[in-house]
Enzyme design. Structure first.
Site, PDB file in Angstrom:
ATOM      1  N   SER A 210       1.316 -11.218  -5.719  1.00 60.04           N
ATOM      2  CA  SER A 210       1.877 -12.397  -5.060  1.00 60.04           C
ATOM      3  C   SER A 210       1.583 -12.309  -3.576  1.00 60.04           C
ATOM      4  CB  SER A 210       3.388 -12.444  -5.281  1.00 60.04           C
ATOM      5  OG  SER A 210       3.989 -11.442  -4.480  1.00 60.04           O
ATOM      6  N   LYS A 211       2.103 -13.280  -2.845  1.00 63.13           N
ATOM      7  CA  LYS A 211       1.850 -13.331  -1.403  1.00 63.13           C
ATOM      8  C   LYS A 211       2.306 -12.061  -0.689  1.00 63.13           C
ATOM      9  CE  LYS A 211       1.210 -18.114  -0.543  1.00 63.13           C
ATOM     10  NZ  LYS A 211       1.927 -18.857  -1.609  1.00 63.13           N
ATOM     11  N   ARG A 212       3.316 -11.441  -1.278  1.00 61.92           N
ATOM     12  CA  ARG A 212       3.804 -10.201  -0.668  1.00 61.92           C
ATOM     13  C   ARG A 212       2.696  -9.166  -0.523  1.00 61.92           C
ATOM     14  NH1 ARG A 212       6.340  -7.310  -3.839  1.00 61.92           N
ATOM     15  NH2 ARG A 212       6.220  -8.689  -5.639  1.00 61.92           N
ATOM     16  N   HIS A 213       1.690  -9.264  -1.391  1.00 58.58           N
ATOM     17  CA  HIS A 213       0.627  -8.263  -1.355  1.00 58.58           C
ATOM     18  C   HIS A 213      -0.441  -8.568  -0.319  1.00 58.58           C
ATOM     19  CE1 HIS A 213       2.493  -7.657  -5.313  1.00 58.58           C
ATOM     20  NE2 HIS A 213       2.252  -6.394  -5.053  1.00 58.58           N
ATOM     21  N   GLY A 214      -0.110  -9.465   0.616  1.00 57.90           N
ATOM     22  CA  GLY A 214      -1.043  -9.705   1.712  1.00 57.90           C
ATOM     23  C   GLY A 214      -2.157 -10.625   1.301  1.00 57.90           C
TER      24      GLY A 214
END
Ligand code: GLU
Length: 466
Positions: free
Chosen positions: A244-248
């Site tokens: 997800s976006k959390r993974h950069g």
């Protein structure tokens, strides 16, 4: 095999992310492998969430990765007439029907089902059946169009990744294919398009497995051939969580910005859930030659940034020096650094290209060849001591008369050190600080050679007299 036709069918609601890019890559490679046709279809019927920017981002991402399509892009929003026509055909054929149930009736049905602890589903009250008497159609009232799904038996397919999958028809209700404003729904458009585009292989994310039985039933009702399906397992982040976006960097173009080469990203994505023995590094031509659906893993693939970096480092080492030089020039120019008047960028790159894993790291590493460094006070205090400055002054004299070649330059540094009773690093480190503003660099004789006499002398003078 009959003429292979695959498609990539993104919904333009965001960037082309890593999962989408892998789906595109596999669909593209499969078509290429069999000399077939790869189609790009933009599923933009969700008008609220689709944006032209997202369409452009998808096109840019595919272009960057070199995934060219043979047909398309087709836009679903431009095919509305066609969908309407198929809905009319289905109504005429009795494979679909009008349902006049009101919102209140639907809510009441849901409430009753909830009380009985049943799955919420349509109860078929407007479904025509032999011998059943339907209520009279309310004149002028809004209606939706529902697909007449089979009520018995199973719908099944041999998924090329997941094996045999079966659904009971009794579990699937008569889903809506046209809303009350006449607009066609998602599963319906996919089916009409897959049929019209004569798709033979649907390769897509496994978040669509639940749509597949409905789509197969619809295709069969239309008398269309059912394509083979290959549902790709999801990609997990480095930490094992859903990507997800959390993974950069989840957008493909973010990788470009971060200094990854398309060859590296492509090679990396190819191995994300597919394998060819132990091969890790291969070109896109090799990938196309080797790609098949039999070696896709059914389990989730896990993203591994370290491995991507390792591949990227490899492709940076292999990159054409002219291309790499031009690319670095561009990247540095974005930071206001002009390379045209500095040392030959291709020679600078030779010194650094083996030491980095992204183009951005490479740009960072070489930028001090093109801007006069201002070593931090701390660095100066630590390395540009009285003794060091004395040695640099002596070295300056030696260098001004030196033959400007690696061996001679190395010799000059060595001799300066021994004449001052110092060890080589006691001169080389202050010299690096003077030349590059940092205490480490590739071998100092090469740095001197590539930087050129004039610049070297200027930079030494700047610390001696600055
Ligand atoms: N538009 C769908 C998505 O972006 C893909 C549909 C399909 O491949 O059938 O998830």
């Amino acid at each position: 095999m009959a003429q292979v036709r695959t498609r990539f069918a993104p919904s333009p609601t965001g960037f082309l992310h890593i999962g989408g890019a892998r789906t595109a890559l596999f669909s593209w490679a499969f078509a290429r492998h069999y000399g077939g046709t790869f189609i790009l279809r933009i599923e933009d019927t969700d008008l609220e969430r689709s944006t032209p920017e997202a369409v452009q981002a998808i096109l840019d991402g595919m272009h960057w990765l070199g995934l060219s399509c043979d047909e398309g892009p087709f836009y679903q929003t431009r095919r509305m007439e066609r969908y309407k026509q198929v809905i009319d055909d289905m109504l005429a054929a009795g494979t679909a029907y009008r349902c006049y149930m009101t919102r209140e009736e639907l809510d009441a049905l849901r409430a009753e089902q909830e009380i009985r602890k049943e799955k919420p589903r349509y109860d078929g009250r407007w479904r025509p059946e032999a011998g059943k008497i339907l209520p009279p159609s309310p004149v002028g009232a809004p209606f939706v169009v529902r697909f007449r799904n089979p009520t018995t038996g199973v719908v099944s397919w041999d998924d090329r990744v997941k094996g045999r999958i079966e659904f009971e028809n009794a579990e699937l209700d008569d889903f809506i294919i046209a809303r009350s404003d006449g607009s066609p729904t998602y599963n319906f458009c996919v089916v009409v398009d897959d049929r019209d585009m004569a798709i033979t292989h649907v390769i897509r994310g496994d978040d669509h497995v639940n749509n597949t039985p409905r789509q197969i039933n619809l295709l069969q009702a239309l008398g269309a051939p059912v394509p083979r399906y290959a549902h790709l397992s999801m990609i997990l982040g480095d930490d094992g969580q859903k990507l997800s976006k959390r993974h950069g960097a989840v957008s493909v173009m973010q990788y470009e910005e971060d200094g990854y080469l398309p060859e590296a990203v492509l090679n990396y994505l190819a191995r994300l859930g597919w394998s060819h023995g132990d091969d890790e590094i291969f070109s896109s031509e090799q990938f196309v030659a080797w790609f098949d659906l039999d070696h896709i893993t059914a389990s989730a693939a896990q993203f591994n940034t370290e491995k991507l970096n390792w591949l990227n480092a490899h492709y940076i080492r292999q990159a054409d020096p002219h291309w790499l030089g031009a690319e670095m020039g561009k990247r540095l120019a974005c930071n206001g650094i002009v390379t045209a008047d500095g040392p030959d960028i291709r020679r600078v790159l030779v010194l650094y290209r083996d030491r980095v894993s992204t183009l951005n790291e490479l740009a960072d590493a070489i930028h001090s060849f093109y801007v006069v460094p201002h070593p931090a006070a701390e660095l100066r205090a630590q390395h540009l001591t009285e003794t060091a400055l004395g040695a640099l002054a002596a070295l300056r004299e030696n260098l001004s008369a030196c033959v400007w070649q690696v061996a001679e330059l190395g010799q000059a540094v060595k001799q300066t050190a021994s004449a001052a009773g110092l060890k080589m690093p006691q001169v080389a480190i202050p010299l690096r600080v003077a030349l590059l503003g940092m205490p480490q660099s590739p071998s100092i004789d090469s740095v001197l050679e590539v930087m050129g006499r004039e610049r070297v002398l200027q930079r030494i003078d700047a610390v001696l007299h600055g």
